[in-house]
Design a protein around this motif. Structure first.
Motif, short mmCIF file in Angstrom:
data_model
loop_
_atom_site.label_atom_id
_atom_site.label_comp_id
_atom_site.label_asym_id
_atom_site.label_seq_id
_atom_site.Cartn_x
_atom_site.Cartn_y
_atom_site.Cartn_z
N ASP A 5 0.80 -1.00 0.05
CA ASP A 5 0.10 0.09 0.03
C ASP A 5 0.89 1.24 0.12
O ASP A 5 0.39 2.28 0.59
CB ASP A 5 -0.93 -0.10 1.02
N SER A 6 2.12 1.31 -0.58
CA SER A 6 2.97 2.38 -0.61
C SER A 6 2.49 3.56 -1.39
O SER A 6 2.64 4.79 -1.42
CB SER A 6 4.29 1.99 -0.93
N ASP A 7 1.45 3.13 -2.32
CA ASP A 7 1.18 4.16 -3.40
C ASP A 7 -0.58 3.80 -3.61
O ASP A 7 -0.71 3.03 -4.71
CB ASP A 7 1.66 4.34 -4.74
N VAL A 8 -1.47 4.43 -2.88
CA VAL A 8 -2.84 3.90 -2.88
C VAL A 8 -3.52 4.45 -4.18
O VAL A 8 -4.68 4.10 -4.44
CB VAL A 8 -3.74 4.09 -1.61
N SER A 9 -2.83 5.49 -5.03
CA SER A 9 -3.55 5.93 -6.11
C SER A 9 -3.45 4.96 -7.47
O SER A 9 -4.09 5.31 -8.42
CB SER A 9 -2.78 7.44 -6.40
N SER A 10 -2.48 3.80 -7.25
CA SER A 10 -2.47 3.02 -8.60
C SER A 10 -2.94 1.79 -8.02
O SER A 10 -3.20 1.48 -6.98
CB SER A 10 -1.05 3.10 -8.91
N VAL A 11 -2.87 0.78 -8.81
CA VAL A 11 -3.34 -0.72 -8.45
C VAL A 11 -2.51 -1.15 -7.53
O VAL A 11 -0.92 -1.16 -7.36
CB VAL A 11 -2.96 -1.26 -9.88
N MET A 12 -3.07 -1.71 -6.42
CA MET A 12 -2.45 -2.38 -5.18
C MET A 12 -2.52 -3.95 -5.51
O MET A 12 -3.62 -4.37 -5.67
CB MET A 12 -3.07 -1.98 -3.97
N LYS A 13 -1.28 -4.70 -5.27
CA LYS A 13 -1.52 -6.09 -5.27
C LYS A 13 -0.91 -6.80 -3.88
O LYS A 13 -0.30 -6.16 -3.14
CB LYS A 13 -0.60 -6.76 -6.38
N GLY A 14 -1.75 -7.91 -3.30
CA GLY A 14 -1.11 -8.46 -2.42
C GLY A 14 -1.52 -9.81 -2.05
O GLY A 14 -2.21 -10.37 -3.16
N SER A 15 -1.43 -10.32 -1.07
CA SER A 15 -1.97 -11.63 -0.81
C SER A 15 -2.61 -11.83 0.54
O SER A 15 -2.08 -10.97 1.33
CB SER A 15 -0.79 -12.83 -1.11
N ALA A 16 -3.30 -12.90 0.95
CA ALA A 16 -3.90 -13.36 2.06
C ALA A 16 -3.52 -14.97 2.21
O ALA A 16 -3.40 -15.56 1.18
CB ALA A 16 -5.14 -12.90 2.37
N ASP A 59 -7.43 -20.12 5.24
CA ASP A 59 -7.39 -21.80 5.54
C ASP A 59 -6.07 -22.50 5.08
O ASP A 59 -6.31 -23.50 4.27
CB ASP A 59 -8.70 -22.35 4.84
N GLY A 60 -5.09 -21.98 5.10
CA GLY A 60 -3.91 -22.22 4.82
C GLY A 60 -3.42 -22.27 3.48
O GLY A 60 -2.41 -22.88 2.91
N THR A 61 -4.21 -21.58 2.51
CA THR A 61 -4.07 -21.32 1.35
C THR A 61 -3.85 -19.97 0.79
O THR A 61 -4.48 -19.17 1.28
CB THR A 61 -4.99 -21.94 0.33
N ARG A 62 -2.87 -19.51 0.19
CA ARG A 62 -2.53 -18.31 -0.30
C ARG A 62 -3.41 -17.94 -1.48
O ARG A 62 -3.61 -18.66 -2.50
CB ARG A 62 -0.97 -18.18 -0.96
N ILE A 63 -4.13 -16.59 -1.48
CA ILE A 63 -4.91 -15.86 -2.32
C ILE A 63 -4.41 -14.79 -2.59
O ILE A 63 -3.65 -14.06 -1.82
CB ILE A 63 -6.49 -16.06 -1.93
N ARG A 64 -4.67 -14.73 -3.98
CA ARG A 64 -4.18 -13.04 -4.66
C ARG A 64 -5.25 -12.09 -4.44
O ARG A 64 -6.43 -12.25 -4.76
CB ARG A 64 -3.60 -13.25 -6.03
N ILE A 65 -4.84 -10.96 -4.07
CA ILE A 65 -5.77 -9.60 -3.86
C ILE A 65 -5.05 -8.69 -4.85
O ILE A 65 -4.03 -8.22 -4.96
CB ILE A 65 -5.87 -9.19 -2.63
N THR A 66 -5.97 -7.96 -5.67
CA THR A 66 -5.52 -6.80 -6.46
C THR A 66 -6.80 -5.65 -6.23
O THR A 66 -7.88 -6.08 -6.66
CB THR A 66 -5.44 -7.25 -7.88
#
Length: 101
Positions: free
Chosen positions: A8-19, A22-29
């Motif tokens: 979240d270093s620049d909230v004016s552009s696309v933010m990508k992350g993961s969570a 239940d033990g499985t990594r999911i992608r968040i954009t």
């Protein structure tokens, strides 16, 4: 979710992350200012999600945020025209299929 990481270093552009769910990594954009800067779009992808459909996810978001939520009614993909596409709109009036514009 057990764990959430967003760049979240620049909230004016696309933010990508993961969570971790239940033990499985999911992608968040997160796309702030989506669709002419009127909306924020959230894309959640993974093999194991807590919802069976986009509409189930939207219902969960509506209950949590109490603000208008829109979600795809089917197989729409980013970049496809939305002029005639129907979307679910959830708000104080209920759930309705609407044309985006």
């Amino acid at each position: 979710m057990d764990e959430l990481e967003l760049d979240d270093s620049d909230v004016s552009s696309v933010m990508k992350g993961s969570a971790l769910y239940d033990g499985t990594r999911i992608r968040i954009t997160l796309y702030p200012g989506a669709f002419g800067k009127r909306y924020t779009s959230l894309v959640i992808e993974g093999d194991a999600l807590p919802w069976n459909s986009d509409l189930d996810c939207a219902r969960s978001a509506w209950r949590s945020m109490d603000t208008e939520i829109r979600c795809s009614s089917g197989e729409w993909q980013e970049g496809q025209p939305v002029e005639d596409e129907k979307w679910w709109r959830l708000d104080k009036r209920g759930e309705q299929l609407v044309v985006w514009n």
